[in-house]
Design a protein around this motif. Structure first.
Motif, PDB file in Angstrom:
ATOM      1  N   THR A   2     -20.551  28.336  34.606  1.00 19.17           N
ATOM      2  CA  THR A   2     -21.428  27.780  33.586  1.00 19.17           C
ATOM      3  C   THR A   2     -22.683  28.630  33.424  1.00 19.17           C
ATOM      4  OG1 THR A   2     -20.605  25.563  34.033  1.00 19.17           O
ATOM      5  CG2 THR A   2     -22.689  25.713  32.871  1.00 19.17           C
ATOM      6  N   VAL A   3     -23.249  29.109  34.535  1.00 19.05           N
ATOM      7  CA  VAL A   3     -24.446  29.949  34.464  1.00 19.05           C
ATOM      8  C   VAL A   3     -24.121  31.258  33.758  1.00 19.05           C
ATOM      9  CG1 VAL A   3     -26.140  31.227  35.828  1.00 19.05           C
ATOM     10  CG2 VAL A   3     -25.547  28.891  36.476  1.00 19.05           C
ATOM     11  N   LEU A   4     -22.983  31.865  34.088  1.00 19.30           N
ATOM     12  CA  LEU A   4     -22.603  33.116  33.421  1.00 19.30           C
ATOM     13  C   LEU A   4     -22.406  32.909  31.920  1.00 19.30           C
ATOM     14  CD1 LEU A   4     -20.155  34.731  36.003  1.00 19.30           C
ATOM     15  CD2 LEU A   4     -22.529  35.349  35.515  1.00 19.30           C
ATOM     16  N   ARG A   5     -21.786  31.807  31.548  1.00 22.78           N
ATOM     17  CA  ARG A   5     -21.597  31.494  30.131  1.00 22.78           C
ATOM     18  C   ARG A   5     -22.945  31.331  29.448  1.00 22.78           C
ATOM     19  NH1 ARG A   5     -20.736  26.494  27.017  1.00 22.78           N
ATOM     20  NH2 ARG A   5     -19.640  27.087  25.134  1.00 22.78           N
ATOM     21  N   SER A   6     -23.853  30.625  30.088  1.00 22.31           N
ATOM     22  CA  SER A   6     -25.175  30.401  29.538  1.00 22.31           C
ATOM     23  C   SER A   6     -25.923  31.725  29.347  1.00 22.31           C
ATOM     24  CB  SER A   6     -25.972  29.474  30.463  1.00 22.31           C
ATOM     25  OG  SER A   6     -27.295  29.334  30.038  1.00 22.31           O
ATOM     26  N   ILE A   7     -25.871  32.586  30.340  1.00 20.92           N
ATOM     27  CA  ILE A   7     -26.536  33.896  30.241  1.00 20.92           C
ATOM     28  C   ILE A   7     -25.929  34.703  29.099  1.00 20.92           C
ATOM     29  CG2 ILE A   7     -26.869  36.108  31.426  1.00 20.92           C
ATOM     30  CD1 ILE A   7     -27.107  34.416  34.055  1.00 20.92           C
ATOM     31  N   GLY A   8     -24.608  34.695  28.991  1.00 27.95           N
ATOM     32  CA  GLY A   8     -23.950  35.399  27.888  1.00 27.95           C
ATOM     33  C   GLY A   8     -24.372  34.853  26.532  1.00 27.95           C
ATOM     34  N   LEU A   9     -24.479  33.538  26.421  1.00 31.11           N
ATOM     35  CA  LEU A   9     -24.920  32.939  25.158  1.00 31.11           C
ATOM     36  C   LEU A   9     -26.354  33.319  24.825  1.00 31.11           C
ATOM     37  CD1 LEU A   9     -23.264  29.430  25.462  1.00 31.11           C
ATOM     38  CD2 LEU A   9     -22.752  31.180  23.730  1.00 31.11           C
ATOM     39  N   LEU A  42     -28.394  36.188   7.437  1.00 28.30           N
ATOM     40  CA  LEU A  42     -27.125  35.731   8.033  1.00 28.30           C
ATOM     41  C   LEU A  42     -27.180  35.759   9.554  1.00 28.30           C
ATOM     42  CD1 LEU A  42     -24.560  37.411   5.629  1.00 28.30           C
ATOM     43  CD2 LEU A  42     -25.124  34.975   5.796  1.00 28.30           C
ATOM     44  N   ALA A  43     -27.738  36.824  10.104  1.00 33.36           N
ATOM     45  CA  ALA A  43     -27.838  36.930  11.561  1.00 33.36           C
ATOM     46  C   ALA A  43     -28.757  35.846  12.120  1.00 33.36           C
ATOM     47  CB  ALA A  43     -28.341  38.320  11.958  1.00 33.36           C
ATOM     48  N   LEU A  44     -29.855  35.572  11.443  1.00 33.97           N
ATOM     49  CA  LEU A  44     -30.766  34.526  11.907  1.00 33.97           C
ATOM     50  C   LEU A  44     -30.095  33.158  11.859  1.00 33.97           C
ATOM     51  CD1 LEU A  44     -34.026  35.876  10.279  1.00 33.97           C
ATOM     52  CD2 LEU A  44     -33.620  35.598  12.737  1.00 33.97           C
ATOM     53  N   GLY A  45     -29.293  32.930  10.843  1.00 34.50           N
ATOM     54  CA  GLY A  45     -28.529  31.679  10.780  1.00 34.50           C
ATOM     55  C   GLY A  45     -27.533  31.574  11.915  1.00 34.50           C
ATOM     56  N   ALA A  46     -26.887  32.691  12.245  1.00 35.63           N
ATOM     57  CA  ALA A  46     -25.929  32.701  13.356  1.00 35.63           C
ATOM     58  C   ALA A  46     -26.626  32.357  14.670  1.00 35.63           C
ATOM     59  CB  ALA A  46     -25.245  34.060  13.447  1.00 35.63           C
ATOM     60  N   TYR A  47     -27.844  32.833  14.837  1.00 38.30           N
ATOM     61  CA  TYR A  47     -28.611  32.506  16.046  1.00 38.30           C
ATOM     62  C   TYR A  47     -28.718  30.988  16.224  1.00 38.30           C
ATOM     63  CZ  TYR A  47     -32.807  30.934  18.360  1.00 38.30           C
ATOM     64  OH  TYR A  47     -33.680  30.217  19.125  1.00 38.30           O
ATOM     65  N   GLY A  48     -29.009  30.286  15.146  1.00 38.00           N
ATOM     66  CA  GLY A  48     -29.142  28.836  15.229  1.00 38.00           C
ATOM     67  C   GLY A  48     -27.876  28.162  15.724  1.00 38.00           C
ATOM     68  N   PHE A  49     -26.733  28.676  15.333  1.00 37.18           N
ATOM     69  CA  PHE A  49     -25.468  28.106  15.795  1.00 37.18           C
ATOM     70  C   PHE A  49     -25.176  28.465  17.247  1.00 37.18           C
ATOM     71  CE2 PHE A  49     -24.835  27.878  11.218  1.00 37.18           C
ATOM     72  CZ  PHE A  49     -24.392  26.567  11.096  1.00 37.18           C
ATOM     73  N   VAL A  50     -25.461  29.695  17.628  1.00 38.95           N
ATOM     74  CA  VAL A  50     -25.182  30.125  19.002  1.00 38.95           C
ATOM     75  C   VAL A  50     -25.971  29.273  19.994  1.00 38.95           C
ATOM     76  CG1 VAL A  50     -25.422  32.038  20.643  1.00 38.95           C
ATOM     77  CG2 VAL A  50     -24.546  32.471  18.348  1.00 38.95           C
ATOM     78  N   ALA A  51     -27.198  28.945  19.665  1.00 36.62           N
ATOM     79  CA  ALA A  51     -28.018  28.136  20.572  1.00 36.62           C
ATOM     80  C   ALA A  51     -27.372  26.780  20.860  1.00 36.62           C
ATOM     81  CB  ALA A  51     -29.414  27.956  19.993  1.00 36.62           C
ATOM     82  N   THR A  52     -26.632  26.242  19.925  1.00 36.68           N
ATOM     83  CA  THR A  52     -25.997  24.931  20.119  1.00 36.68           C
ATOM     84  C   THR A  52     -24.846  24.984  21.124  1.00 36.68           C
ATOM     85  OG1 THR A  52     -24.348  25.127  18.351  1.00 36.68           O
ATOM     86  CG2 THR A  52     -26.536  24.292  17.743  1.00 36.68           C
ATOM     87  N   LEU A  53     -24.379  26.165  21.474  1.00 37.94           N
ATOM     88  CA  LEU A  53     -23.249  26.313  22.391  1.00 37.94           C
ATOM     89  C   LEU A  53     -23.665  26.297  23.862  1.00 37.94           C
ATOM     90  CD1 LEU A  53     -21.320  29.083  20.427  1.00 37.94           C
ATOM     91  CD2 LEU A  53     -20.935  26.602  20.369  1.00 37.94           C
ATOM     92  N   GLN A  54     -24.964  26.287  24.128  1.00 36.59           N
ATOM     93  CA  GLN A  54     -25.434  26.242  25.509  1.00 36.59           C
ATOM     94  C   GLN A  54     -24.937  24.965  26.178  1.00 36.59           C
ATOM     95  OE1 GLN A  54     -26.973  28.172  27.642  1.00 36.59           O
ATOM     96  NE2 GLN A  54     -27.658  29.840  26.331  1.00 36.59           N
ATOM     97  N   ASN A  58     -30.241  19.668  26.334  1.00 35.06           N
ATOM     98  CA  ASN A  58     -31.643  19.465  25.958  1.00 35.06           C
ATOM     99  C   ASN A  58     -32.173  20.585  25.075  1.00 35.06           C
ATOM    100  OD1 ASN A  58     -32.266  17.022  27.650  1.00 35.06           O
ATOM    101  ND2 ASN A  58     -31.477  18.426  29.208  1.00 35.06           N
ATOM    102  N   PHE A  59     -32.399  20.261  23.808  1.00 36.60           N
ATOM    103  CA  PHE A  59     -32.879  21.235  22.830  1.00 36.60           C
ATOM    104  C   PHE A  59     -34.156  21.917  23.305  1.00 36.60           C
ATOM    105  CE2 PHE A  59     -35.642  22.222  19.216  1.00 36.60           C
ATOM    106  CZ  PHE A  59     -34.842  23.086  18.503  1.00 36.60           C
ATOM    107  N   GLY A  60     -35.124  21.145  23.744  1.00 42.80           N
ATOM    108  CA  GLY A  60     -36.401  21.713  24.168  1.00 42.80           C
ATOM    109  C   GLY A  60     -36.253  22.691  25.314  1.00 42.80           C
ATOM    110  N   ARG A  61     -35.416  22.364  26.276  1.00 42.57           N
ATOM    111  CA  ARG A  61     -35.195  23.255  27.416  1.00 42.57           C
ATOM    112  C   ARG A  61     -34.543  24.562  26.963  1.00 42.57           C
ATOM    113  NH1 ARG A  61     -32.418  20.174  31.598  1.00 42.57           N
ATOM    114  NH2 ARG A  61     -34.528  19.560  32.143  1.00 42.57           N
ATOM    115  N   ILE A  62     -33.540  24.449  26.113  1.00 44.53           N
ATOM    116  CA  ILE A  62     -32.841  25.649  25.636  1.00 44.53           C
ATOM    117  C   ILE A  62     -33.793  26.577  24.888  1.00 44.53           C
ATOM    118  CG2 ILE A  62     -31.010  26.509  24.095  1.00 44.53           C
ATOM    119  CD1 ILE A  62     -30.023  25.069  26.659  1.00 44.53           C
ATOM    120  N   LEU A  63     -34.563  26.008  23.956  1.00 36.97           N
ATOM    121  CA  LEU A  63     -35.461  26.850  23.158  1.00 36.97           C
ATOM    122  C   LEU A  63     -36.610  27.391  23.982  1.00 36.97           C
ATOM    123  CD1 LEU A  63     -35.107  27.703  20.212  1.00 36.97           C
ATOM    124  CD2 LEU A  63     -33.769  25.707  20.747  1.00 36.97           C
ATOM    125  N   ALA A  64     -37.112  26.616  24.936  1.00 39.72           N
ATOM    126  CA  ALA A  64     -38.175  27.115  25.810  1.00 39.72           C
ATOM    127  C   ALA A  64     -37.670  28.291  26.639  1.00 39.72           C
ATOM    128  CB  ALA A  64     -38.681  25.998  26.717  1.00 39.72           C
TER     129      ALA A  64
END
Length: 110
Positions: A2-9, A42-54, A58-64
């Motif tokens: 899970t940590v490796l997946r998170s780092i990759g994301l 387009l790339a900036l929009g893709a970023y928004g989707f990738v963040a949801t895969l973490q 917790n949204f705040g934790r991910i973005l922080a």
């Protein structure tokens, strides 16, 4: 795993967001044209989707935490794409940010 997946994301998110912002910058500031800007959007929009895969819900934790990845990634992007040479303070600041990412995302909780 899970940590490796998170780092990759985080890496993919950094490429999308920093790359998208760089494309917009190139299109506008360097006058390379509207296609560069559209690619950046387009790339900036893709970023928004990738963040949801973490895996953390917790949204705040991910973005922080991503903020620290963004700092280090932006310096690295500048080195590769623009020939920027960070000084020791840039590198120290990026290291502090990445330690913060580790604490925010991967510290034991419970």
């Amino acid at each position: 795993m899970t940590v490796l997946r998170s780092i990759g994301l985080f890496g993919v998110a950094a490429l999308a967001e920093i790359g998208g912002a760089w494309l917009v910058w190139q299109g506008v500031r360097e006058q390379r044209g509207v296609l560069w800007v559209l690619g950046g959007i387009l790339a900036l929009g893709a970023y928004g989707f990738v963040a949801t895969l973490q895996p953390d819900p917790n949204f705040g934790r991910i973005l922080a935490a991503y903020g620290g990845v963004f700092v280090a990634g932006s310096l690295a992007w500048g080195v590769v794409a623009d020939g920027f040479r960070p000084d020791r303070w840039d590198l120290a600041g990026a290291a502090v940010c990445l330690v913060g990412v580790g604490l925010i995302m991967y510290a034991p909780r419970g």
